[in-house]
Design a protein around this motif. Structure first.
Motif, PDB file in Angstrom:
ATOM      1  N   GLN A 113      31.773  45.910 -13.810  1.00 17.39           N
ATOM      2  CA  GLN A 113      31.124  45.058 -14.709  1.00 17.39           C
ATOM      3  C   GLN A 113      31.140  43.719 -14.262  1.00 17.39           C
ATOM      4  N   SER A 114      32.298  43.032 -13.758  1.00 17.30           N
ATOM      5  CA  SER A 114      32.249  41.557 -13.446  1.00 17.30           C
ATOM      6  C   SER A 114      31.282  41.237 -12.371  1.00 17.30           C
ATOM      7  N   GLN A 115      31.236  42.190 -11.380  1.00 19.14           N
ATOM      8  CA  GLN A 115      30.188  42.017 -10.453  1.00 19.14           C
ATOM      9  C   GLN A 115      28.775  42.261 -10.634  1.00 19.14           C
ATOM     10  N   THR A 116      28.406  43.054 -11.699  1.00 17.66           N
ATOM     11  CA  THR A 116      27.127  43.397 -11.979  1.00 17.66           C
ATOM     12  C   THR A 116      26.430  42.812 -12.981  1.00 17.66           C
ATOM     13  N   LEU A 117      27.181  41.813 -13.771  1.00 20.99           N
ATOM     14  CA  LEU A 117      26.635  41.299 -15.034  1.00 20.99           C
ATOM     15  C   LEU A 117      25.232  40.430 -14.873  1.00 20.99           C
ATOM     16  N   GLY A 118      24.370  40.883 -15.562  1.00 21.76           N
ATOM     17  CA  GLY A 118      23.081  40.205 -15.538  1.00 21.76           C
ATOM     18  C   GLY A 118      22.183  40.810 -14.231  1.00 21.76           C
ATOM     19  N   LYS A 119      22.493  41.815 -13.423  1.00 20.08           N
ATOM     20  CA  LYS A 119      21.763  42.238 -12.318  1.00 20.08           C
ATOM     21  C   LYS A 119      21.066  43.473 -12.692  1.00 20.08           C
ATOM     22  N   ASP A 120      20.159  43.900 -11.629  1.00 21.59           N
ATOM     23  CA  ASP A 120      19.259  44.979 -11.997  1.00 21.59           C
ATOM     24  C   ASP A 120      19.846  46.066 -11.802  1.00 21.59           C
ATOM     25  N   ASP A 121      20.208  47.146 -12.638  1.00 21.21           N
ATOM     26  CA  ASP A 121      21.049  48.260 -12.628  1.00 21.21           C
ATOM     27  C   ASP A 121      20.331  49.334 -11.556  1.00 21.21           C
TER      28      ASP A 121
END
Length: 396
Positions: free
Chosen positions: A335-343
């Motif tokens: 979660q901390s690494q992917t916040l706001g990124k394209d899933d």
């Protein structure tokens, strides 16, 4: 021969002074060797007792001559008043045996900060928790653990250590008996040292629940050194993970699949998740996908029966995710690494099935605890109880 007395001034400050005792007329006149008997002070405002001959303090009443050594008598008077305060009835202090202005104990020793007679560290009494009915204590503990974690704002106020307002004692209740405190240390001292027989178990249960919430050592009697607040992160996490929701359930994340044409989020349904769980080799679980105003929340609960078999199966499923590096801590890291990124283009969230050539969601899961109550739906939160994983005993 002088007595040290204490007086409280109008502004609340305390001052000390020296005066003759009331029975000074009874002393036989004798020459005073003042410099020998009363040496200069060690520092401004501090005095030390005179050096008396060896054995002077051992003189007792009933000596052969029927009298008492005057030097020993004066020494005892000085020792008795060395701290300037002697206790009198009613919980007050006075300036020596001669009386004077009484000093309320509450001014110098607030009740909630007084160490209890049970807070000993000499090995004779390790903890007040061991002195009460253990079944009743466990019930109070798990009940307060749920009550604290069920209320998000209340939980946050405790975690912020009173920075957003005074902290309420849940064991004292509301109304005339209600009590609040400026910080967690004061509240912890109150809950541990409460001597109210009717609510002692509740207070000790709350003390334990609050310590687990804060990551502190509930087995160490609290005192003003705050040594009880030091506990390793592994032990603190273990104490929190021990309080599981009951019936047991596993919380699975990343079960959303994207937005539809209307902009609402879609995800894996209950039947699809039931099939996936069975494919992994786990039986007996029943899936419940969670939805919000904007659609699927990407969270699915897998609920198990509230018995020994359901308990074991829930633990097995949680351990499966942990072994795959898809447990609680792994989900927090992702979660901390992917916040706001394209899933869709994130390998931590979506992978391609090499056999079918299809994309599939990477699932993360862990056993639901009391600290996850804010992640489940209202109906589940209302019906859930809290159970100790370590102490769980199947019904006979």
């Amino acid at each position: 021969m002088l007595e040290r007395r204490t007086i409280v001034l109008a502004d609340g400050s305390v001052r000390s002074y020296f005066a003759l005792p009331l029975d000074y007329q009874d002393f036989a006149p004798r020459p005073l060797d003042f410099l020998h008997r009363f040496p200069p002070p060690l520092s401004p405002g501090r005095f030390r007792l005179p050096d008396f001959p060896p054995g002077a303090s051992k003189r007792k009443y009933g000596d052969d001559d029927g009298s008492r050594d005057d030097l020993a008598r004066q020494r005892e008077q000085l020792l008795r008043n060395a701290n300037g305060l002697s206790r009198i009835s009613g919980g007050e202090f006075s300036a020596g045996p001669s009386g004077g202005t009484p000093l309320k104990r509450e001014l110098v020793d607030p009740p909630e900060m007084r160490p209890s007679k049970h807070s000993r560290h000499d090995g004779a009494n390790f903890s007040r928790h061991s002195q009460v009915d253990q079944d009743a204590l466990k019930r109070a503990f798990v009940n307060f653990a749920k009550l604290i974690n069920d209320n998000v704002s209340q939980k946050r106020s405790y975690l912020e250590d009173g920075k957003q307002g005074r902290l309420h004692c849940l064991a004292c209740g509301t109304g005339r008996s209600a009590k609040d405190f400026p910080d967690m240390h004061s509240l912890i001292m109150h809950t541990y040292n409460s001597d109210n027989a009717d609510s002692q178990v509740d207070h000790l249960g709350l003390h334990k629940a609050l310590c687990v919430l804060m990551g502190w050592n509930y087995s160490k009697p609290p005192d003003n050194s705050k040594a009880y607040q030091f506990l390793s992160s592994d032990e603190a996490a273990a104490n929190q993970d021990d309080l599981i929701m009951w019936p047991p359930l596993v919380i699975i994340h990343n079960t959303n699949t994207g937005k539809n044409r209307d902009g609402r989020m879609e995800g894996l349904g209950n039947k699809t998740m039931d099939n996936k769980i069975r494919e992994l080799g786990f039986m007996g679980g029943k899936s419940k996908s969670l939805y919000g105003r904007d659609g699927h929340l990407g969270v699915t609960l897998v609920k198990f029966a509230g018995d020994q078999s359901g308990f074991k199966e829930a633990i097995r499923l949680a351990e499966h995710f942990e072994k795959e590096n898809h447990g609680r801590n792994d989900w927090a890291r992702v979660q901390s690494q992917t916040l706001g990124k394209d899933d869709e283009n994130n390998a931590n969230l979506v992978k391609v099935d090499e056999k079918k050539g299809e994309k599939r969601r990477v699932l993360y899961g862990y056993l639901g605890t009391a600290f996850d109550l804010d992640k489940v739906d209202f109906d589940t939160r209302k019906k859930a109880a809290i159970e100790s994983r370590r102490e769980y005993k199947p019904p006979m």
